[in-house]
Enzyme design. Structure first.
Site, PDB file in Angstrom:
ATOM      1  N   HIS A 112       0.839  -1.206   0.000  1.00 17.25           N
ATOM      2  CA  HIS A 112       0.000   0.000   0.000  1.00 17.25           C
ATOM      3  C   HIS A 112       0.868   1.248   0.000  1.00 17.25           C
ATOM      4  CE1 HIS A 112       0.521   1.039   4.314  1.00 17.25           C
ATOM      5  NE2 HIS A 112       0.499  -0.260   4.536  1.00 17.25           N
ATOM      6  N   ASP A 114      -0.509   4.389   0.838  1.00 13.86           N
ATOM      7  CA  ASP A 114      -0.975   5.384   1.821  1.00 13.86           C
ATOM      8  C   ASP A 114      -0.223   5.211   3.134  1.00 13.86           C
ATOM      9  OD1 ASP A 114      -2.467   2.919   1.822  1.00 13.86           O
ATOM     10  OD2 ASP A 114      -3.857   3.774   3.281  1.00 13.86           O
ATOM     11  N   ASP A 145       6.402   1.460   6.960  1.00 15.73           N
ATOM     12  CA  ASP A 145       5.041   0.955   6.692  1.00 15.73           C
ATOM     13  C   ASP A 145       4.396   1.801   5.604  1.00 15.73           C
ATOM     14  OD1 ASP A 145       2.559  -0.180   6.738  1.00 15.73           O
ATOM     15  OD2 ASP A 145       1.986   0.661   8.671  1.00 15.73           O
ATOM     16  N   GLU A 179      -5.294   1.454   2.534  1.00 15.47           N
ATOM     17  CA  GLU A 179      -5.051   0.264   3.341  1.00 15.47           C
ATOM     18  C   GLU A 179      -5.146   0.584   4.815  1.00 15.47           C
ATOM     19  OE1 GLU A 179      -2.808  -2.509   5.853  1.00 15.47           O
ATOM     20  OE2 GLU A 179      -2.485  -0.393   5.550  1.00 15.47           O
ATOM     21  N   GLU A 180      -4.707   1.782   5.187  1.00 11.07           N
ATOM     22  CA  GLU A 180      -4.579   2.093   6.614  1.00 11.07           C
ATOM     23  C   GLU A 180      -5.921   2.080   7.338  1.00 11.07           C
ATOM     24  OE1 GLU A 180      -2.037   1.932   8.163  1.00 11.07           O
ATOM     25  OE2 GLU A 180      -0.328   2.431   6.912  1.00 11.07           O
ATOM     26  N   GLU A 203       4.411  -6.219   3.790  1.00 12.88           N
ATOM     27  CA  GLU A 203       4.248  -5.403   5.001  1.00 12.88           C
ATOM     28  C   GLU A 203       5.393  -5.694   5.976  1.00 12.88           C
ATOM     29  OE1 GLU A 203       2.402  -3.164   6.385  1.00 12.88           O
ATOM     30  OE2 GLU A 203       0.460  -3.092   5.363  1.00 12.88           O
TER      31      GLU A 203
HETATM   32 ZN    ZN Z   1       1.027  -1.199   6.317  1.00 12.62          ZN
END
Ligand code: ZN
Length: 260
Positions: A112, A114, A145, A179-180, A203
């Protein structure tokens, strides 16, 4: 009995060549990560980071696809999460490696784009989008992340190319938004038709492989009070005070759960 590698397994020399190719490209990988971290992709600003990813994949010759997550396209799916924000910049990008032959198993490399908000910037050691490197550590919102994972996916295929090999099956490189909070960006890739024999989501998990995860649950509680004049407050009911007990009871880290 001699160890016979399974069909299609890498021989030691090829494996070593790939590892060396990762090392050879690592400085370039870190520089690209720095550039990506410097494009703040908190919600509503995902496009700048996605533009960089799109251009990087296109320059490598992958078949490109890019679209905005549209809640109406995914609402029917059981994996859909309610949308509470604007998706005006919720871009998803997919670059596809198409193999020379047939028969290889396909793979999705997903990450991801974001990142979560910075919070108070005066609590940061360095500005959150400076992507400063000290020693072997990069400081920046989203560096861990999970822009490092996103970039690792991209550069993993570069390393194969440098080593003179390529995947025998289709590989979809995906960078998704949203995603967050929900996962609706990844869901959007699925609904759009992207599937594979295997999926690797890069991740950060402390370098352990994780095959399943709990996910998140979202819910709303409405607590109704009974308003009265302050002079007779004891005859009414305060909704906030009533909610405090619920919050405590629902908090998985709260004192009520510690002894279970
Ligand atoms: Zn993540």
């Amino acid at each position: 009995m001699p160890d016979t590698p399974p069909p299609g397994a890498l021989d030691d020399a090829t494996a070593a060549a790939i590892t060396a190719a990762v090392d050879a490209g690592f400085d370039q990988q870190i520089a690209f990560l720095q550039e990506l971290v410097r494009r703040p992709s908190i919600r509503g600003q995902e496009h700048l980071a996605q533009d960089l990813m799109f251009d990087a994949m296109a320059a490598r010759g992958y078949a490109m696809d890019r679209w905005l997550t549209d809640p109406d396209d995914i609402r029917h799916h059981p994996g859909f999460s309610p949308v509470a924000v604007s998706y005006a910049n919720a871009w998803n990008v997919v670059g596809t490696h198409r193999p020379r032959g047939t028969g290889g198993r396909s793979l999705i490399l997903n990450g991801h784009i974001d990142v979560v908000p910075t919070g108070p910037t005066d609590m940061w050691t360095y500005p959150p989008f400076e992507a400063r490197i000290e020693g072997d550590w990069m400081y920046g919102r989203g560096a861990g992340d999970m822009k490092c994972g996103v970039v690792a996916n991209l550069f993993a295929l570069d390393a194969l190319r440098r080593a003179g090999v390529q995947p025998a099956g289709t590989v979809h490189l995906q960078t998704v938004s949203e995603e967050e909070s929900t996962g609706n960006g990844a869901l959007s890739t699925l609904v759009r038709g992207y599937t594979a024999d295997g999926v690797l989501v890069s991740e950060p998990t402390g370098l352990r492989s994780v095959r399943a995860t709990l996910g998140v649950q979202w819910f709303q509680l409405k607590v109704r009070g009974y308003p009265v004049h302050v002079a007779i407050a004891g005859e009414g009911a305060n909704a906030i005070e009533a909610a405090m007990g619920l919050v405590t009871a629902l908090n998985p880290n709260g004192p009520d759960r510690g002894t279970e």
